[in-house]
Design an enzyme around this catalytic site. Sequence first.
Site, PDB file in Angstrom:
ATOM      1  N   CYS A 136       0.889  -1.161   0.000  1.00 50.27           N
ATOM      2  CA  CYS A 136       0.000   0.000   0.000  1.00 50.27           C
ATOM      3  C   CYS A 136       0.927   1.210   0.000  1.00 50.27           C
ATOM      4  CB  CYS A 136      -0.907   0.006   1.227  1.00 50.27           C
ATOM      5  SG  CYS A 136      -1.918   1.513   1.321  1.00 50.27           S
ATOM      6  N   CYS A 140      -0.509   4.288   2.249  1.00 48.80           N
ATOM      7  CA  CYS A 140      -0.643   4.224   3.712  1.00 48.80           C
ATOM      8  C   CYS A 140      -0.310   2.824   4.197  1.00 48.80           C
ATOM      9  CB  CYS A 140      -2.025   4.671   4.162  1.00 48.80           C
ATOM     10  SG  CYS A 140      -3.376   3.956   3.211  1.00 48.80           S
ATOM     11  N   SER A 141      -1.280   2.083   4.666  1.00 41.52           N
ATOM     12  CA  SER A 141      -0.983   0.782   5.273  1.00 41.52           C
ATOM     13  C   SER A 141      -2.114  -0.212   5.032  1.00 41.52           C
ATOM     14  CB  SER A 141      -0.770   0.967   6.775  1.00 41.52           C
ATOM     15  OG  SER A 141      -1.908   1.591   7.346  1.00 41.52           O
ATOM     16  N   CYS A 142      -2.858  -0.047   3.947  1.00 40.28           N
ATOM     17  CA  CYS A 142      -3.989  -0.942   3.675  1.00 40.28           C
ATOM     18  C   CYS A 142      -3.503  -2.378   3.512  1.00 40.28           C
ATOM     19  CB  CYS A 142      -4.744  -0.481   2.437  1.00 40.28           C
ATOM     20  SG  CYS A 142      -5.351   1.208   2.606  1.00 40.28           S
TER      21      CYS A 142
END
Lengths: 211, 110
Positions: A116, A119-121
């Site tokens: 991702c 971000c941090s998906c």
Amino acid sequence: MPHDHHDHLSPSGHPYRQDNDGALTYWQTMEIAIRELMIEKGELTPAQIQEQIDAMDARSPANGAAVVARAWTDPDFKKRLLENGSDAAREMGFDIGPMHLVAVENTSDTHNLIVCTLCSCYPRNLLGLPPDWYKTREYRSRAVREPRAVLREFGVELPESTTLRVHDSTADMRYIVLPARPVGTENLNAEDLAKLVTRDSMIGTGLPKAP
Amino acid sequence: MEHPERRWHDMGGDAAGPVPMDSHDFAIWEKRVDALVILGQQRGHFTVDGLRRALEDMGEQAFESMTYYERWVASLNQNLIEAGVYTLEELGTKMEEVKARGDTYGAVQS
């Protein structure tokens, strides 16, 4: 300071992060204040918060591994998984929420990697919370720029002839890698196959264990 | 700035060093932040896009200096205040009250 306690390793072999015994930080104070305000205002109960923590703690790569092993042993399920990952995972009883889950299949000539960049998906409903490295600038930046070099850092060396596909997740659409079934596992059942499926093999930074 | 047309969080493709392989077990306060973020959304106070918007608006300095769940709790707070769940003044009063209880996270739980 995130890594004050390198001399104290947890059962998982990771250092404990400063917790209940450290000096109270500004952000911890804010968490307590938010939680207490939400409870006082009747937004949430302490039990609801604990239930949510327990539900998240219960999610681990073992859930994803069960899905992968089923796909390896049930061709019809594999077809459904590749068509609609969310519905196939729900079929096995996993709570996927509103997340759109896309399973991408590794084959003898194609390898998939998920990231991702924004971000941090992460497919957290199926694999639990993401590893720290998944959220770092280094992984997010380089996975789409020099994925083969990144994979080498994880100990994965792909032949030059292998097609490498990198999938960039979004908040609404999250990928999971369906690794290739290891050779020599023809006689294993789904339960034993699941033990070969590692977290990293479902992110694409690793391969399943050999039998 | 290498790519002025992109915001700081849009870092895919940038040059960077080796991937840090350090890991840690989540502390209870981090798990509570995670739970409050999920439940706050389920209560309809904000969406994942609202969470992201506040995180991205914090800027690169926050990304470099704060931990993941420190940024999340800051975004959670901003979204809840914007939704009218509590006021900034109520938060300030409550934080003072919490701090007055003791010096460690464990000691100040009500």
